[in-house]
Design a protein around this motif. Structure first.
Motif, mmCIF file in Angstrom:
data_model
loop_
_atom_site.group_PDB
_atom_site.id
_atom_site.type_symbol
_atom_site.label_atom_id
_atom_site.label_comp_id
_atom_site.label_asym_id
_atom_site.label_seq_id
_atom_site.Cartn_x
_atom_site.Cartn_y
_atom_site.Cartn_z
ATOM 1 N N GLU A 33 0.832 -1.211 0.000
ATOM 2 C CA GLU A 33 0.000 0.000 0.000
ATOM 3 C C GLU A 33 0.867 1.262 0.000
ATOM 4 O O GLU A 33 0.561 2.240 -0.681
ATOM 5 C CB GLU A 33 -0.933 0.009 1.216
ATOM 6 N N LEU A 34 1.957 1.237 0.752
ATOM 7 C CA LEU A 34 2.785 2.433 0.918
ATOM 8 C C LEU A 34 3.814 2.614 -0.189
ATOM 9 O O LEU A 34 4.156 3.738 -0.540
ATOM 10 C CB LEU A 34 3.489 2.393 2.273
ATOM 11 N N LEU A 85 0.861 7.393 -2.189
ATOM 12 C CA LEU A 85 0.980 7.804 -0.788
ATOM 13 C C LEU A 85 -0.040 8.879 -0.418
ATOM 14 O O LEU A 85 -0.435 9.003 0.743
ATOM 15 C CB LEU A 85 2.401 8.310 -0.531
ATOM 16 N N ASP A 86 -0.476 9.654 -1.403
ATOM 17 C CA ASP A 86 -1.410 10.742 -1.155
ATOM 18 C C ASP A 86 -2.865 10.359 -1.393
ATOM 19 O O ASP A 86 -3.765 11.169 -1.180
ATOM 20 C CB ASP A 86 -1.073 11.951 -2.039
ATOM 21 N N SER A 87 -3.110 9.141 -1.852
ATOM 22 C CA SER A 87 -4.479 8.695 -2.069
ATOM 23 C C SER A 87 -5.163 8.434 -0.735
ATOM 24 O O SER A 87 -4.522 8.355 0.312
ATOM 25 C CB SER A 87 -4.494 7.428 -2.920
ATOM 26 N N GLU A 88 -6.473 8.266 -0.776
ATOM 27 C CA GLU A 88 -7.218 7.999 0.447
ATOM 28 C C GLU A 88 -6.728 6.734 1.134
ATOM 29 O O GLU A 88 -6.454 6.725 2.335
ATOM 30 C CB GLU A 88 -8.711 7.882 0.134
ATOM 31 N N ARG A 89 -6.570 5.658 0.392
ATOM 32 C CA ARG A 89 -6.125 4.404 1.012
ATOM 33 C C ARG A 89 -4.655 4.477 1.419
ATOM 34 O O ARG A 89 -4.257 3.860 2.411
ATOM 35 C CB ARG A 89 -6.387 3.213 0.089
ATOM 36 N N GLY A 90 -3.842 5.244 0.672
ATOM 37 C CA GLY A 90 -2.448 5.417 1.069
ATOM 38 C C GLY A 90 -2.324 6.179 2.371
ATOM 39 O O GLY A 90 -1.521 5.828 3.244
ATOM 40 N N VAL A 128 -7.523 6.798 13.281
ATOM 41 C CA VAL A 128 -6.819 6.611 12.017
ATOM 42 C C VAL A 128 -7.429 7.488 10.932
ATOM 43 O O VAL A 128 -6.709 8.146 10.161
ATOM 44 C CB VAL A 128 -6.852 5.120 11.604
ATOM 45 N N LEU A 129 -8.738 7.510 10.854
ATOM 46 C CA LEU A 129 -9.395 8.319 9.821
ATOM 47 C C LEU A 129 -9.127 9.806 10.019
ATOM 48 O O LEU A 129 -8.958 10.553 9.046
ATOM 49 C CB LEU A 129 -10.901 8.032 9.813
ATOM 50 N N ARG A 130 -9.086 10.248 11.267
ATOM 51 C CA ARG A 130 -8.783 11.661 11.523
ATOM 52 C C ARG A 130 -7.360 11.995 11.093
ATOM 53 O O ARG A 130 -7.104 13.032 10.470
ATOM 54 C CB ARG A 130 -8.984 11.982 13.012
ATOM 55 N N GLN A 131 -6.403 11.097 11.435
ATOM 56 C CA GLN A 131 -5.020 11.373 11.046
ATOM 57 C C GLN A 131 -4.857 11.309 9.536
ATOM 58 O O GLN A 131 -4.101 12.096 8.956
ATOM 59 C CB GLN A 131 -4.065 10.373 11.713
ATOM 60 N N ALA A 132 -5.574 10.410 8.879
ATOM 61 C CA ALA A 132 -5.507 10.325 7.421
ATOM 62 C C ALA A 132 -5.985 11.622 6.784
ATOM 63 O O ALA A 132 -5.435 12.071 5.767
ATOM 64 C CB ALA A 132 -6.336 9.146 6.925
ATOM 65 N N GLU A 133 -6.987 12.241 7.379
ATOM 66 C CA GLU A 133 -7.489 13.512 6.860
ATOM 67 C C GLU A 133 -6.443 14.609 7.037
ATOM 68 O O GLU A 133 -6.217 15.431 6.137
ATOM 69 C CB GLU A 133 -8.785 13.887 7.579
ATOM 70 N N VAL A 134 -5.788 14.620 8.199
ATOM 71 C CA VAL A 134 -4.755 15.621 8.462
ATOM 72 C C VAL A 134 -3.589 15.456 7.490
ATOM 73 O O VAL A 134 -2.938 16.449 7.105
ATOM 74 C CB VAL A 134 -4.276 15.509 9.926
ATOM 75 N N MET A 135 -3.311 14.217 7.059
ATOM 76 C CA MET A 135 -2.166 13.953 6.183
ATOM 77 C C MET A 135 -2.310 14.560 4.802
ATOM 78 O O MET A 135 -1.349 14.555 4.019
ATOM 79 C CB MET A 135 -1.919 12.450 6.070
ATOM 80 N N LYS A 136 -3.465 15.088 4.471
ATOM 81 C CA LYS A 136 -3.618 15.764 3.181
ATOM 82 C C LYS A 136 -2.645 16.927 3.049
ATOM 83 O O LYS A 136 -2.256 17.300 1.939
ATOM 84 C CB LYS A 136 -5.050 16.264 3.015
ATOM 85 N N GLU A 137 -2.240 17.490 4.178
ATOM 86 C CA GLU A 137 -1.353 18.654 4.129
ATOM 87 C C GLU A 137 0.045 18.301 3.647
ATOM 88 O O GLU A 137 0.819 19.175 3.266
ATOM 89 C CB GLU A 137 -1.265 19.299 5.512
ATOM 90 N N TYR A 138 0.392 17.005 3.678
ATOM 91 C CA TYR A 138 1.722 16.604 3.208
ATOM 92 C C TYR A 138 1.817 16.569 1.688
ATOM 93 O O TYR A 138 2.914 16.609 1.128
ATOM 94 C CB TYR A 138 2.077 15.209 3.741
ATOM 95 N N ALA A 139 0.693 16.445 1.006
ATOM 96 C CA ALA A 139 0.710 16.239 -0.441
ATOM 97 C C ALA A 139 1.205 17.475 -1.171
ATOM 98 O O ALA A 139 0.903 18.606 -0.786
ATOM 99 C CB ALA A 139 -0.685 15.869 -0.931
#
Length: 418
Positions: free
Chosen positions: A134-135, A140-145, A389-400
């Motif tokens: 997956e990684l 890496l920037d996709s929802e599942r990534g 996990v879902l909350r952190q995944a949402e926050v990770m959008k800022e890395y893209a």
């Protein structure tokens, strides 16, 4: 009046009117010509994909460290999925085995029983493989990534106080350096400097999202030096090393007839070709025949691939597929040890029956519901941490970073397009 049939028969019966028949080429000319043509085609196509990726990223050949992680991901796909996938994933597997020689990490692994309990080690191995795919293969920037990254962070956070930060960096160093070492030594071609640096650039980005990016050395040379220094201090034998490594060996032996266990054990140890690592894991030196056979086999394989086989028609695609229920299902051909998350279909049952010698089938204790990234990990954690996990995944959008293209596997012909 003559019919057409009579006219034809009359003329063909006259020896003077016969048309000359073309002479057929003898096989001693046809066969060598066909072989030479085929081998020439192999040479013409073998490096086509590599040349294409180097043309596309020619501006970075002088300083590959200027690549961003999305560019690095595209370069990685070449050796991961197209040119050298077997030794890439083989080297990644042995990077994990070598990590069990670190006395700072195995006590926790032994205490949690995830890699020592025969009833757990198979699922742990499959979950690790899925997360890596997956990684490393997915976007890496996709929802599942992003969910896979967040899940990995959540799992590690359960043991944060007991994991040495240096072990994170050391494991990363093994993942970056070990596959390249195997490919350089034994595959049909070694990795270019561009490919090696791209892999480090990508892993540094992943480390940043896991919270230890600032600890990772900036260049391959510095990473290699850091790894060697860390191993001098922390790679030594303790019983927990042997427990974890022994459980991994037992996992490899599961599908092997008992009469062949001694042979496979010797080959397993011969793959660990660095004596300090073997000593730290508690393994003896391999017998001479295994130490000779292993490199000979890989070198013959590399030679045949280089000169006798055409490149694969399309890149490998180990990514799980989404089912109608929205969950992800693995392709049976990429199962390592146990068929977790494989749909219970007649085709998958047949494929696993063939590849496992009738010892594995989807469903039953392995389940057949597929997976979602936010549930991966030990069975006792499967239903825990989902919201976090879902909350952190949402926050990770800022890395893209801004980019018009996804990083997925891509078109089968993409590697030769440029």
């Amino acid at each position: 009046m003559d019919t057409i049939h009579n006219f034809t028969r009359a003329h063909t019966s006259d020896g003077g009117d016969n048309f000359p028949q073309p002479a057929s080429l003898p096989w001693h000319i046809i066969a060598p010509t066909a072989i030479i043509t085929y081998l020439t085609l192999v040479q013409l196509l073998r490096f086509r994909a590599l040349r294409a990726i180097e043309r596309k990223y020619a501006a970075f050949l002088a300083d590959p460290y200027k690549l961003n992680y999305r560019q690095a991901a595209e370069i990685m796909r070449l050796h991961q999925l197209y040119d050298t996938p077997f030794l890439f994933y083989f080297g990644t597997q042995w990077a994990l085995v070598k990590s069990y020689g670190m006395a700072t990490g195995t006590p926790l692994l032994a205490r949690t029983r995830q890699l020592c309990d025969p009833t757990r080690v198979g699922r742990r191995a499959e979950d690790t493989a899925i997360l890596l795919v997956e990684l490393l293969v997915g976007d890496l920037d996709s929802e599942r990534g992003r969910r896979a990254t967040a899940r990995l962070n959540w799992l590690h956070a359960r043991y944060a106080s007991r994991i040495h930060m240096g072990d994170y960096v050391h494991t990363l160093a093994l993942f970056v350096l070990e596959p390249a070492r195997w490919i350089d030594r034994y595959d049909w071609r070694g990795l270019t400097y561009l490919e090696k640096v791209a892999y480090l650039v990508y892993w540094r980005e992943l480390a940043r999202r896991m919270g230890f990016g600032d600890l990772v050395p900036e260049t391959l040379e510095k990473l290699e030096a850091w790894k060697l220094d860390y191993e001098k201090k922390h790679m030594y034998f303790i019983p927990e090393n042997q427990m974890v490594a022994g459980a991994t060996l037992d996992l490899f032996l599961r599908g092997i007839p008992r009469v062949l266990h001694g042979l496979v054990r010797a080959l397993f140890v011969s793959f660990i070709d660095e004596k300090p690592v073997r000593d730290a894991l508690g393994f003896p030196d391999p017998p001479l025949w295994a130490a000779v056979l292993t490199p000979a086999f890989f070198r013959v394989r590399g030679f045949l691939l280089r000169y006798c086989f055409l490149p694969r028609a399309a890149p490998m695609d180990p990514m799980s597929r989404a089912g109608n229920d929205g969950r992800l299902y693995r392709d049976a051909q990429y199962v390592g040890f146990e068929p977790w998350y494989v749909a219970n279909t007649w085709y998958n049952r047949l494929q696993l029956w063939v590849t496992s010698g009738g010892k594995a089938a989807p469903g039953g204790k392995y389940g057949d519901r597929g997976y979602v990234p936010e549930e991966l990990g030990p069975a006792e954690f499967e239903k825990l941490g989902r919201d976090e996990v879902l909350r952190q995944a949402e926050v990770m959008k800022e890395y893209a970073i801004e980019d018009d293209e996804s990083i997925g596997v891509g078109c089968p012909l993409a590697f030769g397009r440029y």
